[in-house]
Enzyme design. Structure first.
Site, mmCIF file in Angstrom:
data_model
loop_
_atom_site.group_PDB
_atom_site.id
_atom_site.type_symbol
_atom_site.label_atom_id
_atom_site.label_comp_id
_atom_site.label_asym_id
_atom_site.label_seq_id
_atom_site.Cartn_x
_atom_site.Cartn_y
_atom_site.Cartn_z
ATOM 1 N N ASN A 8 0.593 -1.552 -0.226
ATOM 2 C CA ASN A 8 -0.018 -0.036 0.031
ATOM 3 C C ASN A 8 0.893 0.964 -0.308
ATOM 4 O O ASN A 8 1.450 1.500 1.283
ATOM 5 C CB ASN A 8 -1.518 0.008 0.805
ATOM 6 N N TRP A 9 0.918 1.951 -1.440
ATOM 7 C CA TRP A 9 2.119 2.822 -1.351
ATOM 8 C C TRP A 9 0.734 4.379 -0.804
ATOM 9 O O TRP A 9 2.081 5.105 -0.615
ATOM 10 C CB TRP A 9 1.961 3.375 -2.491
ATOM 11 N N LYS A 10 -0.021 4.713 -0.352
ATOM 12 C CA LYS A 10 -0.268 4.882 0.889
ATOM 13 C C LYS A 10 -0.511 6.864 -0.559
ATOM 14 O O LYS A 10 -0.442 6.705 -1.459
ATOM 15 C CB LYS A 10 -0.335 5.649 1.663
ATOM 16 N N HIS A 93 -9.208 0.951 5.240
ATOM 17 C CA HIS A 93 -7.954 1.699 5.954
ATOM 18 C C HIS A 93 -7.709 2.205 7.517
ATOM 19 O O HIS A 93 -9.574 3.197 7.489
ATOM 20 C CB HIS A 93 -6.974 2.375 4.700
ATOM 21 N N GLU A 95 -6.421 4.885 7.767
ATOM 22 C CA GLU A 95 -6.619 6.541 7.603
ATOM 23 C C GLU A 95 -7.237 6.654 7.022
ATOM 24 O O GLU A 95 -8.349 7.735 7.333
ATOM 25 C CB GLU A 95 -4.969 6.511 7.009
ATOM 26 N N GLU A 163 -4.811 -4.723 10.467
ATOM 27 C CA GLU A 163 -4.152 -3.845 10.477
ATOM 28 C C GLU A 163 -4.160 -3.272 12.565
ATOM 29 O O GLU A 163 -4.660 -2.088 11.928
ATOM 30 C CB GLU A 163 -4.044 -3.025 9.694
ATOM 31 N N GLY A 169 3.440 1.930 10.802
ATOM 32 C CA GLY A 169 3.849 3.471 10.556
ATOM 33 C C GLY A 169 4.793 3.787 11.904
ATOM 34 O O GLY A 169 5.863 5.290 11.861
ATOM 35 N N SER A 208 4.232 -1.971 9.899
ATOM 36 C CA SER A 208 5.520 -2.251 10.159
ATOM 37 C C SER A 208 6.270 -3.877 9.775
ATOM 38 O O SER A 208 7.130 -3.809 10.766
ATOM 39 C CB SER A 208 5.783 -2.074 11.534
ATOM 40 N N GLY A 229 3.011 -1.176 4.253
ATOM 41 C CA GLY A 229 2.916 0.265 3.327
ATOM 42 C C GLY A 229 4.903 0.541 3.465
ATOM 43 O O GLY A 229 4.703 0.071 1.882
ATOM 44 N N GLY A 230 5.286 1.608 4.551
ATOM 45 C CA GLY A 230 6.732 2.208 3.800
ATOM 46 C C GLY A 230 7.629 1.297 3.341
ATOM 47 O O GLY A 230 7.871 1.307 1.774
#
Ligand code: 13P
Length: 247
Positions: A8-10, A93, A95, A163, A169, A208, A229-230
């Site tokens: 997930n590149w957000k 998600h 967010e 999640e 993150g 993470s 994610g990251g």
């Protein structure tokens, strides 16, 4: 069960980042022959990402509107994602829930929209840190699941992503025991909701996930993959994660 390793590149990624997708696509089959690899770039890149992937990995969206079209300025429908080359979409998600006030009823409508367009819906749930500290995490996730996952969920059209919000993150991850306990709980709730066929629905862990912990997480019971994610923004890091998928 083939594990699903999804990135997930957000809100990250300009045209130059398409080279990361090309690199991942080139190496995916050799490094993870028994896993499904998916990257969800921002909507602006979906079409070119699908071209760069050339069918070697899947491309998805990060959100969709419940309606197929209409006067909803700034929104994107599941059909539009499909038309651009996506085969999956993340819905619910944390967010989106946190910053845009999305509730589980809306998430369920988005999951139905994904199915209407022929997309895999990756439905996200997860507790906050204070909910876990209060010992409410199992109940919170059960009610999010019940309200966010429509009863038409099937192996072919749905994955669940657990999640924990406090792990996103932050560099903190749930322990393998906590992940196993939560995933087993989610599995039972899912079976209660949609029947025995839910045993095949993949439950991904997210929060993470990194090259250094991927192996342990992906070998944890009831883990059907990861939502990254990251670490999915860099091809070598993402590759180091999906190469740990269960053989
Ligand atoms: P991180 O892997 O950066 O913690 O993000 C997890 C996530 O939210 C994926 O959807």
């Amino acid at each position: 069960m083939r594990q699903l390793i999804a990135g997930n590149w957000k809100m990250h990624g300009l045209s130059a980042a398409l080279s990361e997708i090309e690199t991942v696509a080139e190496t995916a089959v050799a490094s993870a022959p028994n896993a499904d690899i998916l990257i969800c770039p921002p909507a602006t890149l979906v079409s070119r990402a699908a071209q760069a992937a050339a069918g070697r990995i899947a491309i998805g969206g990060q959100d969709c509107h419940p309606e197929p079209q209409g006067a909803f300025t700034g929104d994107i429908s599941a059909e539009m994602l499909r038309d651009a080359g996506a085969s999956a979409v993340i819905v619910g998600h944390s967010e989106r829930r946190q910053y845009y006030g999305e509730d589980s009823a809306l998430v369920a409508a988005k999951a139905r929209a994904a199915w209407r367009a022929g997309l895999l819906a990756i439905i996200c749930i997860g507790e906050t840190e204070s909910q876990r500290n209060l010992g409410d995490h199992l109940n919170v996730c059960a009610s999010q699941l019940t309200d966010s996952v429509p009863q038409e969920a099937r192996v072919a059209n749905t994955a669940i992503a657990y999640e924990p919000v406090w792990a996103i993150g932050t560099g903190k991850t749930a322990t393998p025991d906590d992940i196993a306990a939560m995933h087993a709980h989610i599995r039972e709730c899912l079976v209660g909701r949609v029947g025995e066929q839910a045993r095949g629905i993949r439950i991904l862990y997210g929060g993470s996930v990194k090259p250094g912990n991927a192996r342990e997480i992906l070998r944890t019971p009831e883990v059907g993959g990861a939502l990254v994610g990251g670490a999915s923004l860099s091809a070598p890091e993402f590759q180091a994660i999906f190469s740990e998928a269960s053989p």
